[in-house]
Design a protein around this motif. Structure first.
Motif, mmCIF file in Angstrom:
data_model
loop_
_atom_site.group_PDB
_atom_site.id
_atom_site.type_symbol
_atom_site.label_atom_id
_atom_site.label_comp_id
_atom_site.label_asym_id
_atom_site.label_seq_id
_atom_site.Cartn_x
_atom_site.Cartn_y
_atom_site.Cartn_z
ATOM 1 N N LEU A 230 0.820 -1.216 0.000
ATOM 2 C CA LEU A 230 0.000 0.000 0.000
ATOM 3 C C LEU A 230 0.851 1.262 0.000
ATOM 4 C CD1 LEU A 230 -2.698 -1.137 2.561
ATOM 5 C CD2 LEU A 230 -3.049 -0.783 0.105
ATOM 6 N N GLU A 234 2.850 0.984 -6.445
ATOM 7 C CA GLU A 234 2.012 -0.061 -7.037
ATOM 8 C C GLU A 234 0.557 0.062 -6.596
ATOM 9 O OE1 GLU A 234 3.802 -3.872 -6.164
ATOM 10 O OE2 GLU A 234 5.791 -2.998 -6.330
ATOM 11 N N ALA A 235 0.335 0.705 -5.448
ATOM 12 C CA ALA A 235 -1.020 0.830 -4.902
ATOM 13 C C ALA A 235 -1.563 2.243 -5.063
ATOM 14 C CB ALA A 235 -1.008 0.437 -3.433
ATOM 15 N N ILE A 238 -5.352 3.063 -4.744
ATOM 16 C CA ILE A 238 -6.086 2.548 -3.590
ATOM 17 C C ILE A 238 -6.133 3.603 -2.498
ATOM 18 C CG2 ILE A 238 -6.194 0.772 -1.805
ATOM 19 C CD1 ILE A 238 -4.673 -1.090 -3.679
#
Length: 252
Positions: A230, A234-235, A238
């Motif tokens: 997170l 890459e997150a 989100i």
């Protein structure tokens, strides 16, 4: 290069358990880790573990984040020393347990102070720095936020962790314009030094694992692996989510 190369990560509760694991994993991924804990001895032990691998645990202990002045001083010292804050990982917490009709007002207030108030204090003071870096806030909640337990005594803990999930969603809403992401994690029962007493009691262990589909407690590294993802780029899509890591407890 690691996934968190040159990012400044503030991690609370680095004296053991998930906080210690997070300090190690984030440092290995290139982060500058600033920790704190109420337990000076255990926080020093974490610093020594990082040093053996060539890393530094910045920050200090003891720090009581339930005291707004100490929380502000810790956050602002990190920003002054490192010039930025990219990640605020609100891991630290402390709770007291008793059936609701037996719980003292003092124990209720202790739990809310050490599972909700301290998140507000660190977040409040880190906010302007996170806005500058388009950073992320990771708050640790619990499956207690999502369901009751047959083990009596978690009413204050459940209320606090439910508040963490709701608080995180609102942070995501308020932070979106500044590029701040906010996510919460809801682990189930995790084996740490702090839960060893429950693990070593066969009756309590069985009750805690009742309904866990994988029939075992979680490991700190399994929770931290999600936090690491997170915190990485890459997150980047989100935010506002609560991610459950519970071995299937809430699936039934």
């Amino acid at each position: 290069m690691g996934r968190l190369d040159k990012k400044v990560a503030l991690i609370t509760g680095t004296g053991g358990g998930q906080g210690r694991e997070a300090a190690l994993r984030f440092a290995r991924e290139g982060a500058i880790v600033v920790g704190c804990d109420t337990n000076e001895k255990e926080n020093t032990a974490t610093a020594e573990l990082l040093a053996k691998e060539g890393y530094v645990l910045y920050g200090n202990a003891p720090v009581d984040l339930g005291d707004p002045d100490q929380a502000r001083a810790w956050v602002e010292a990190a920003a002054a020393e490192h010039g930025q804050i990219d990640i605020l990982y609100n891991n630290a917490s402390a709770a007291r347990f008793a059936p609701v009709h037996e719980m003292s007002v003092e124990d209720w207030q202790f739990t809310i102070r050490n599972e909700v108030d301290l998140l507000f204090y660190t977040t409040r003071h880190a906010w302007k720095f996170l806005a500058e870096t388009k950073g992320i806030i990771i708050n640790v909640s619990s499956t207690a936020a999502w369901g009751g337990s047959k083990i009596a005594g978690i009413s204050a803990h459940a209320a606090a962790k439910g508040a963490v999930v709701s608080f995180t969603r609102q942070l995501a809403v308020e932070g979106a314009a500044s590029g701040i992401r906010a996510v919460s994690l809801s682990p189930g029962f995790v084996a740490t030094p702090g839960t060893a007493e429950f693990m070593n009691n066969p009756e309590t262990r069985a009750a805690l694992l009742d309904g866990v589909l994988l029939d075992r407690p979680g490991k700190p590294e399994e929770v931290v692996a999600m936090a690491l993802f997170l915190a990485s780029s890459e997150a980047s899509f989100i935010t506002g989510s609560d991610i459950v890591i519970d071995g299937g407890l809430l699936a039934i």
